[in-house]
Design an enzyme around this catalytic site. Sequence first.
Site, short mmCIF file in Angstrom:
data_model
loop_
_atom_site.label_atom_id
_atom_site.label_comp_id
_atom_site.label_asym_id
_atom_site.label_seq_id
_atom_site.Cartn_x
_atom_site.Cartn_y
_atom_site.Cartn_z
N ASN A 8 0.93 -1.22 -0.07
CA ASN A 8 0.05 -0.11 0.21
C ASN A 8 0.85 1.30 0.01
O ASN A 8 1.31 1.44 1.18
CB ASN A 8 -0.86 -0.06 1.20
CG ASN A 8 -1.73 1.21 1.37
OD1 ASN A 8 -1.78 2.08 0.38
ND2 ASN A 8 -2.30 1.45 2.58
N TRP A 9 1.08 1.81 -1.22
CA TRP A 9 1.86 3.20 -1.23
C TRP A 9 1.52 4.09 -0.74
O TRP A 9 2.30 5.00 -0.47
CB TRP A 9 2.19 3.18 -2.66
CG TRP A 9 2.99 2.25 -3.52
CD1 TRP A 9 3.53 0.90 -3.23
CD2 TRP A 9 3.69 2.33 -4.93
NE1 TRP A 9 4.17 0.33 -4.04
CE2 TRP A 9 4.03 1.24 -5.13
CE3 TRP A 9 3.53 3.43 -5.81
CZ2 TRP A 9 4.80 1.12 -6.38
CZ3 TRP A 9 4.07 3.27 -7.02
CH2 TRP A 9 4.81 2.08 -7.37
N LYS A 10 0.19 4.44 -0.18
CA LYS A 10 -0.37 5.29 0.28
C LYS A 10 -0.21 6.61 -0.69
O LYS A 10 -0.19 6.49 -1.94
CB LYS A 10 0.01 5.59 1.61
CG LYS A 10 -0.32 4.33 2.66
CD LYS A 10 -0.09 4.58 4.16
CE LYS A 10 -0.36 3.56 4.47
NZ LYS A 10 -0.30 3.49 6.14
N HIS A 93 -9.60 1.61 4.76
CA HIS A 93 -8.61 1.72 5.51
C HIS A 93 -8.82 2.50 6.37
O HIS A 93 -9.51 3.60 6.47
CB HIS A 93 -7.42 2.15 4.29
CG HIS A 93 -6.12 2.16 5.04
ND1 HIS A 93 -5.50 3.11 5.83
CD2 HIS A 93 -5.10 1.44 5.02
CE1 HIS A 93 -4.39 2.76 6.25
NE2 HIS A 93 -4.07 1.59 5.70
N GLU A 95 -7.18 5.01 7.47
CA GLU A 95 -7.01 6.36 7.12
C GLU A 95 -8.13 7.07 6.57
O GLU A 95 -8.43 8.18 6.70
CB GLU A 95 -5.53 6.52 6.30
CG GLU A 95 -4.40 6.26 6.96
CD GLU A 95 -3.23 5.81 6.41
OE1 GLU A 95 -3.24 5.81 5.28
OE2 GLU A 95 -2.35 5.13 7.26
N GLU A 164 -5.89 -4.72 10.51
CA GLU A 164 -4.78 -3.64 10.84
C GLU A 164 -4.98 -2.72 12.05
O GLU A 164 -6.01 -1.91 11.92
CB GLU A 164 -4.72 -2.48 9.54
CG GLU A 164 -4.39 -3.34 8.01
CD GLU A 164 -3.96 -2.25 7.30
OE1 GLU A 164 -2.49 -2.48 6.84
OE2 GLU A 164 -4.27 -1.15 6.93
N GLY A 170 2.11 2.46 10.67
CA GLY A 170 3.26 3.42 10.50
C GLY A 170 3.88 3.66 11.78
O GLY A 170 4.39 5.09 11.81
N SER A 208 2.93 -1.94 10.43
CA SER A 208 4.50 -2.04 10.87
C SER A 208 5.03 -3.59 10.47
O SER A 208 6.03 -3.85 10.99
CB SER A 208 4.92 -1.63 12.16
OG SER A 208 4.05 -0.38 12.46
N GLY A 229 2.63 -1.13 4.34
CA GLY A 229 2.74 0.38 3.96
C GLY A 229 4.17 0.59 3.82
O GLY A 229 4.90 0.34 2.76
N GLY A 230 4.74 1.39 4.90
CA GLY A 230 6.02 1.84 4.60
C GLY A 230 7.21 0.97 3.96
O GLY A 230 7.86 1.49 3.00
P1 PGA Z 1 2.41 0.53 7.57
O1 PGA Z 1 1.15 0.76 6.92
O2 PGA Z 1 3.07 -1.08 7.09
O3 PGA Z 1 3.38 1.59 7.09
O4 PGA Z 1 2.29 0.42 9.11
C1 PGA Z 1 0.19 -0.36 6.78
C2 PGA Z 1 -0.98 -0.05 6.23
O5 PGA Z 1 -1.61 1.02 6.55
O6 PGA Z 1 -1.67 -0.58 5.32
#
Ligand code: PGA
Length: 246
Positions: A8-10, A93, A95, A164, A170, A208, A229-230
């Site tokens: 997930n590049w966001k 998600h 967010e 999640e 993050g 994470s 994500g990251g």
């Molecule tokens: P993260 O994000 O791996 O940076 O914690 C995961 C996500 O939000 O899908």
Amino acid sequence: MGKLIAGNWKMNGAIAANASLVEAVLAGMPASPCAVAMCVPAPYLAQVGGLLQDKTIALGAQDVSAHESGAYTGEVSAAMLRDLGVRYAIVGHSERRQYHGETDAVVADKARQALSLGITPIVCVGETLAQHESGATEQVVRRQLAAVIHVNGHCISEIVVAYEPVWAIGTGKTASPQQAQQVHAVLRAQLKAATAQPGRIRILYGGSMNAGNAAQLLAEPDIDGGLIGGASLKPADFLAIIAAAS
Ligand code: PGA
């Protein structure tokens, strides 16, 4: 059913950077990889879709409209995603729930739009830190998943679920493999009660997940992959997670 690792590049990326990231990941893919997807920002779906054509990585989006078409300025429909060769769409998600007011009902409608066009929704559920600390985790994730099951009925066997915990996204704080497994088992039981084909449904862990902790998390019986994500923005890290899942 093998595991699925979805990046997930966001809201990250740029034309030149996307090309080098995709090339580096493609170059390092194992010979027999698990299922892999890259969920990229909407403006780059066409570019990344072109780079992934005939490759072992599937194209994913990060959101989809709850509506079919029409006067919804700024929205991207499931039909548009399908036009671009999108296989997966993240929905709900945290967010989006947190910053864009997405309710359980909206998330369920988004999943329905995706399913109606053969796009697999990756339905995200997860509790906040306050909910976690008050012991409400199972109640929260069950409620979030129930809304999607209610609206999508027997199609539910076509979804992917991603657990999640919001406090782990993050932050560098990961749920322990045992903590994650416990929630995954709850979700698995809920899915079993809802469909005759629960064995087809993958439940991913996200929050994470990285090169160092992926193998342990993925070893749990009900963790069928990861939403990353990251670490999905760093080719070596993303590839290490893919290797751990393959
Ligand atoms: P993260 O994000 O791996 O940076 O914690 C995961 C996500 O939000 O899908």
